[in-house]
Design an enzyme around this catalytic site. Structure first.
Site, PDB file in Angstrom:
ATOM      1  N   GLN A  75       0.845  -1.200   0.000  1.00  0.00           N
ATOM      2  CA  GLN A  75       0.000   0.000   0.000  1.00  0.00           C
ATOM      3  C   GLN A  75       0.875   1.243   0.000  1.00  0.00           C
ATOM      4  OE1 GLN A  75      -2.832   0.401   3.266  1.00  0.00           O
ATOM      5  NE2 GLN A  75      -3.913   2.069   2.219  1.00  0.00           N
ATOM      6  N   HIS A  99      -8.464   1.568  -1.286  1.00  0.00           N
ATOM      7  CA  HIS A  99      -8.842   1.445  -2.696  1.00  0.00           C
ATOM      8  C   HIS A  99      -8.811  -0.008  -3.108  1.00  0.00           C
ATOM      9  CE1 HIS A  99      -4.564   2.438  -2.188  1.00  0.00           C
ATOM     10  NE2 HIS A  99      -4.311   1.575  -3.173  1.00  0.00           N
TER      11      HIS A  99
HETATM   12  P1  DGP Z   1      -1.347   0.816  -3.663  1.00  0.00           P
HETATM   13  O1  DGP Z   1       0.073   0.474  -3.988  1.00  0.00           O
HETATM   14  O2  DGP Z   1      -2.182  -0.419  -3.400  1.00  0.00           O
HETATM   15  O3  DGP Z   1      -1.464   1.827  -2.555  1.00  0.00           O
HETATM   16  O4  DGP Z   1      -1.917   1.466  -4.962  1.00  0.00           O
HETATM   17  C1  DGP Z   1      -1.849   2.832  -5.239  1.00  0.00           C
HETATM   18  C2  DGP Z   1      -2.084   3.007  -6.698  1.00  0.00           C
HETATM   19  O5  DGP Z   1      -2.412   4.355  -6.936  1.00  0.00           O
HETATM   20  C3  DGP Z   1      -0.879   2.687  -7.581  1.00  0.00           C
HETATM   21  O6  DGP Z   1      -1.169   1.558  -8.406  1.00  0.00           O
HETATM   22  C4  DGP Z   1      -0.676   3.934  -8.426  1.00  0.00           C
HETATM   23  C5  DGP Z   1      -1.945   4.717  -8.210  1.00  0.00           C
HETATM   24  N1  DGP Z   1      -1.763   6.143  -8.183  1.00  0.00           N
HETATM   25  C6  DGP Z   1      -0.944   6.846  -7.348  1.00  0.00           C
HETATM   26  N2  DGP Z   1      -1.049   8.171  -7.595  1.00  0.00           N
HETATM   27  C7  DGP Z   1      -1.975   8.298  -8.588  1.00  0.00           C
HETATM   28  C8  DGP Z   1      -2.525   9.422  -9.274  1.00  0.00           C
HETATM   29  O7  DGP Z   1      -2.201  10.583  -9.019  1.00  0.00           O
HETATM   30  N3  DGP Z   1      -3.441   9.164 -10.248  1.00  0.00           N
HETATM   31  C9  DGP Z   1      -3.847   7.886 -10.553  1.00  0.00           C
HETATM   32  N4  DGP Z   1      -4.757   7.743 -11.532  1.00  0.00           N
HETATM   33  N5  DGP Z   1      -3.354   6.810  -9.913  1.00  0.00           N
HETATM   34  C10 DGP Z   1      -2.435   7.014  -8.940  1.00  0.00           C
END
Ligand code: DGP
Length: 114
Positions: free
Chosen positions: A94, A100
């Site tokens: 995470q 999420h």
């Molecule tokens: P996790 O590693 O489970 O906390 O997943 C976080 C996810 O969030 C990772 O796959 C990338 C995504 N992410 C991080 N910042 C942003 C952003 O600014 N926009 C979008 N669309 N996704 C993001």
């Protein structure tokens, strides 16, 4: 929460590719997609991790899964299969501390995950 990037995405302060939006749930495409379909499904209420869930959050957790099912169907993966996963804490990967669901589909997904 003012310093949460996912709260900023919900508020439109940070742009995203929106897939779903209702009064409780928001979904958008992951910026670092790990599969042809990679959508993040989040509650509009800020909850940092699974460890922070309370009994009164049960409905919203159920709604996240129902939205995952709908998006998977809309994108044509109902019968092909898909993965829905939520990481909890740094050791589990995470990186954003607003819960999420990851919805992943469109390529073979190994098990167990790395
Ligand atoms: P996790 O590693 O489970 O906390 O997943 C976080 C996810 O969030 C990772 O796959 C990338 C995504 N992410 C991080 N910042 C942003 C952003 O600014 N926009 C979008 N669309 N996704 C993001």
């Amino acid at each position: 929460m003012s310093d949460c990037i996912f709260c900023k995405i919900i508020g439109g302060e940070i742009p995203s590719q929106v897939v779903y939006d209702d009064e409780d749930v928001f979904a958008f495409r992951d910026i670092n997609a790990q599969a042809p379909l990679h959508v993040l499904i989040i509650p509009k209420a800020h909850i940092a991790t699974i460890n922070d869930l309370e009994t009164n959050n049960a409905d919203i957790i159920g709604k996240l899964y129902l939205v995952a099912k709908k998006i998977a169907a809309d994108e044509g993966y109902t019968n092909k299969g898909y993965r829905v996963v939520m990481n909890c804490g740094e050791a589990a990967g995470q990186t954003v501390f607003h819960i999420h669901l990851h919805l992943l589909a469109g390529r073979p997904l190994d098990w167990p995950p790395g």
